[in-house]
Design an enzyme around this catalytic site. Structure first.
Site, PDB file in Angstrom:
ATOM      1  CE1 TYR A  38       1.548  -0.730  -3.016  1.00  0.00           C
ATOM      2  CE2 TYR A  38       1.136  -0.762  -0.657  1.00  0.00           C
ATOM      3  CZ  TYR A  38       1.341  -1.436  -1.833  1.00  0.00           C
ATOM      4  OH  TYR A  38       1.338  -2.807  -1.846  1.00  0.00           O
TER       5      TYR A  38
ATOM      6  CE  LYS B  54       4.912  -1.755  -2.784  1.00  0.00           C
ATOM      7  NZ  LYS B  54       4.672  -2.377  -1.452  1.00  0.00           N
TER       8      LYS B  54
ATOM      9  NE  ARG C 130      -3.200  -6.698   0.079  1.00  0.00           N
ATOM     10  CZ  ARG C 130      -2.741  -7.826   0.638  1.00  0.00           C
ATOM     11  NH1 ARG C 130      -1.782  -8.519   0.046  1.00  0.00           N
ATOM     12  NH2 ARG C 130      -3.241  -8.272   1.776  1.00  0.00           N
TER      13      ARG C 130
ATOM     14  CB  ILE D  63       8.692  -1.040  -2.253  1.00  0.00           C
ATOM     15  CG1 ILE D  63       9.325   0.367  -2.214  1.00  0.00           C
ATOM     16  CG2 ILE D  63       8.188  -1.445  -0.871  1.00  0.00           C
ATOM     17  CD1 ILE D  63       8.380   1.465  -1.776  1.00  0.00           C
TER      18      ILE D  63
ATOM     19  CB  THR E 103       0.378  -4.824   2.236  1.00  0.00           C
ATOM     20  OG1 THR E 103      -0.222  -3.631   1.758  1.00  0.00           O
ATOM     21  CG2 THR E 103      -0.595  -5.970   2.115  1.00  0.00           C
TER      22      THR E 103
ATOM     23  CE1 TYR F  51     -16.089  -2.773   2.021  1.00  0.00           C
ATOM     24  CE2 TYR F  51     -16.657  -0.778   3.225  1.00  0.00           C
ATOM     25  CZ  TYR F  51     -17.023  -1.996   2.700  1.00  0.00           C
ATOM     26  OH  TYR F  51     -18.304  -2.442   2.826  1.00  0.00           O
TER      27      TYR F  51
END
Length: 294
Positions: free
Chosen positions: A135, A164, A140, A206, A46, A109
């Site tokens: 992740y 993560k 997000r 991270i 990202t 999404y």
């Protein structure tokens, strides 16, 4: 053996004024990171603006990073997508390029069900032989990777070895470590929660902050892992203002501004991201000065 322990940098992708990827500058900031004792390079996540890179650019950036790093530290390639076939394609290409592992964000999404997430991750992981780091960043993606789902994937898919975790939910992380019996490489995805996740069995972070303070983040994790929990905790608390400032606008807007303040000339952001608001830049600059990184 863990992919890495310590602080891996979620590295930015430097851009030229015209919006093209600045590969010369990417080489420079990779060298700065390695000199600053970063423990891994996470490329095209990202923070690396992967969502606005074409597939060709995405792979070119990964290949360039791998060549520049030359095995001095692990390179983890961000190859996640909300399309399973695209994630498979990017992951295969990253493996062929010589990546040490891949980082797979949850599909965004379209918001898969937990059953869909298991099918997605299993298909991608089975397409490669590299270690896979999941992740989870629901703020997000709009999609949360449940602890039971992670436990099933770790149990059933041999090369899914890490996560993560950026849900921000400490109770969820505790449940995750309980269900996996700690048999997963846990990395904090939030710079302000590194020490709490280390206390639950984590082995690193991270990090966005590592872009501007790689040695600080490395030392914070290593102090904890070496038994200096008080020292690590102090560093975590001292870094809270910087963590907040680097996320006062959407990542990577503030961190690119911070690196440009440091003279690293990483350039602008790709639309639809915009430059940081002046009042926030002033706040960030003052905090960086206070921490001695500007």
């Amino acid at each position: 053996m863990a992919i890495f322990k310590g602080a891996g940098v979620a590295i930015v992708t430097p851009m030229k004024a015209n919006g093209d990827v600045n590969f010369e500058k990417l080489s420079e900031i990779i060298e700065d990171q390695i000199a600053g004792q970063t423990d891994a390079i996470i490329i095209c996540g990202t923070t690396g603006e992967s969502s606005t890179l074409t597939h060709e650019e995405h792979l070119e950036v990964i290949r360039h990073c791998i060549k520049q790093v030359a095995k001095r530290v692990p390179v983890i390639a961000g190859t996640g997508s909300n399309c399973t076939e695209t994630a498979i394609y990017l992951s295969k290409e990253a493996e062929e390029a010589g990546a040490d592992a891949v980082l797979l964000v949850t599909p965004y999404y379209n918001k898969a069900t937990q059953k869909g997430l298991i099918a997605h991750y299993t298909a991608v992981a089975n397409s490669i032989s590299l270690p896979v780091v999941l992740y989870n960043v629901p703020s997000r993606t709009g999609c949360n990777l449940a602890p039971a789902t992670v436990a099933a994937l770790v149990r059933d898919v041999e090369n899914i070895v890490g996560i993560k975790e950026a849900s921000g939910d400490i109770s969820q992380v505790a449940q995750l470590m309980h269900l996996t019996e700690g048999k997963i490489e846990l990395y904090s995805g939030n710079d302000d929660q590194v020490v709490p996740l280390l206390s639950l069995g984590g082995i690193g972070v991270i990090s966005v902050v590592s872009n501007v303070a790689p040695k600080y983040m490395h030392d914070m994790v290593m102090k904890y892992l070496d038994g200096d929990m008080q020292g690590s905790m102090k560093m975590q608390l001292d870094a809270i203002p910087l963590c907040k400032a680097l996320f006062c606008e959407v990542n990577p807007i503030p961190v690119k501004a911070a690196m440009n303040m440091q003279g690293k000339e990483v350039g602008p952001l790709r639309s639809p991201l915009t430059e940081m608001e002046p009042e926030n830049q002033k706040l960030l600059k003052n905090i960086m000065k206070d921490m001695g990184i500007l």
